[in-house]
Design an enzyme around this catalytic site. Sequence first.
Site, short mmCIF file in Angstrom:
data_model
loop_
_atom_site.label_atom_id
_atom_site.label_comp_id
_atom_site.label_asym_id
_atom_site.label_seq_id
_atom_site.Cartn_x
_atom_site.Cartn_y
_atom_site.Cartn_z
N ARG A 35 0.76 -1.12 0.21
CA ARG A 35 0.07 0.11 -0.22
C ARG A 35 0.89 1.08 -0.11
O ARG A 35 1.50 1.45 0.94
CB ARG A 35 -0.79 0.05 1.18
N HIS A 54 -6.99 1.58 -6.97
CA HIS A 54 -7.30 0.71 -5.70
C HIS A 54 -8.04 -0.39 -6.18
O HIS A 54 -9.27 -0.49 -5.69
CB HIS A 54 -8.26 1.56 -4.58
N ASP A 83 -16.20 9.30 -2.62
CA ASP A 83 -15.01 9.07 -1.91
C ASP A 83 -14.70 10.47 -1.33
O ASP A 83 -15.06 11.43 -1.82
CB ASP A 83 -13.84 8.57 -2.57
N ARG A 136 -14.12 -6.53 1.71
CA ARG A 136 -12.91 -6.39 1.46
C ARG A 136 -12.08 -7.47 1.81
O ARG A 136 -11.10 -8.12 1.26
CB ARG A 136 -12.16 -5.23 2.44
#
Length: 302
Positions: free
Chosen positions: A102, A129, A219, A288
Amino acid sequence: MKHLLTLADLTKEELYDLLDLADQLKKEVKEGVFTPYLKNKVLGMIFTKSSTRTRVSFEVGMKQLGGQGIYLNANDMQLGRGEPIKDTARVLSRYLDGIMIRTYKQSDLEELAEYGSIPIINGLTDYVHPCQVLADLQTIREHKGKLEGLKMCFIGAGNNMANSLINGGILAGMEVACACPLEYLPDEKIVERAKATGRFILTQDVLEAAKDADVLVTDVWASMGEEGEAETRKKIFGGKYQINDAVMEVAKPDAMVQHCLPAHREEEITEKVFEAHADEIFDEAENRLHAQKAVLVRLLGE
């Protein structure tokens, strides 16, 4: 699949295979079944950007799959003291079964993949992403029963989320609309590829983008590393690039809402809309775990 660097590298079949496997793995967890698909496998997790969901979901995912995740803070590694990425890649490839990173630059991720001999997973870069959008697509399909033919609308900055939503949505067979200010547009090459399909529009008109949408996504206006621009962005985005009642009214009556979190209520989304769709948003956060487990199984499994 050798790596997961961007969703644009996947075929449609590979994308749906990951989503199907994610559904299967989620079902197993709900039934209390934890098959050790990755027994004795070790994933190195390099972070130059802090995280809640990425770190916890990958660590828990590796544990549930019978393997182990090792947290590697880039500042605590020789990488943080100037060791070339290509050297780090070649060293870690002799210890680990895979690397999740990341970080900021997509080029750093690509260099790891070029010089390493193990699978590399994009946990987030400033460019894309992919793991988050796999979870988004899994959640949308759970709630809507399909992806093909649905309209997904993204409202906000043309950032890594916008880029990956365009890549993933188009690949899945969806129509994608993005409402972004001229100052913050998605990646030009990604936009051109999407436009060529005839299933994509980019506009500055939020209501035009949201019209008849099945899914609305947003977002934060300023992502990690962009905090210095927060006030400038508020002036550009404020009162316009927000999921609110007016936006929900032009979308389909049963439209769902997604947000990758953390959410800044009353900025990119109102408190009212967020709470009305909280179940969908936290299903997305949970997924996720399951979507990334699918990636891990496909890349690190035998």
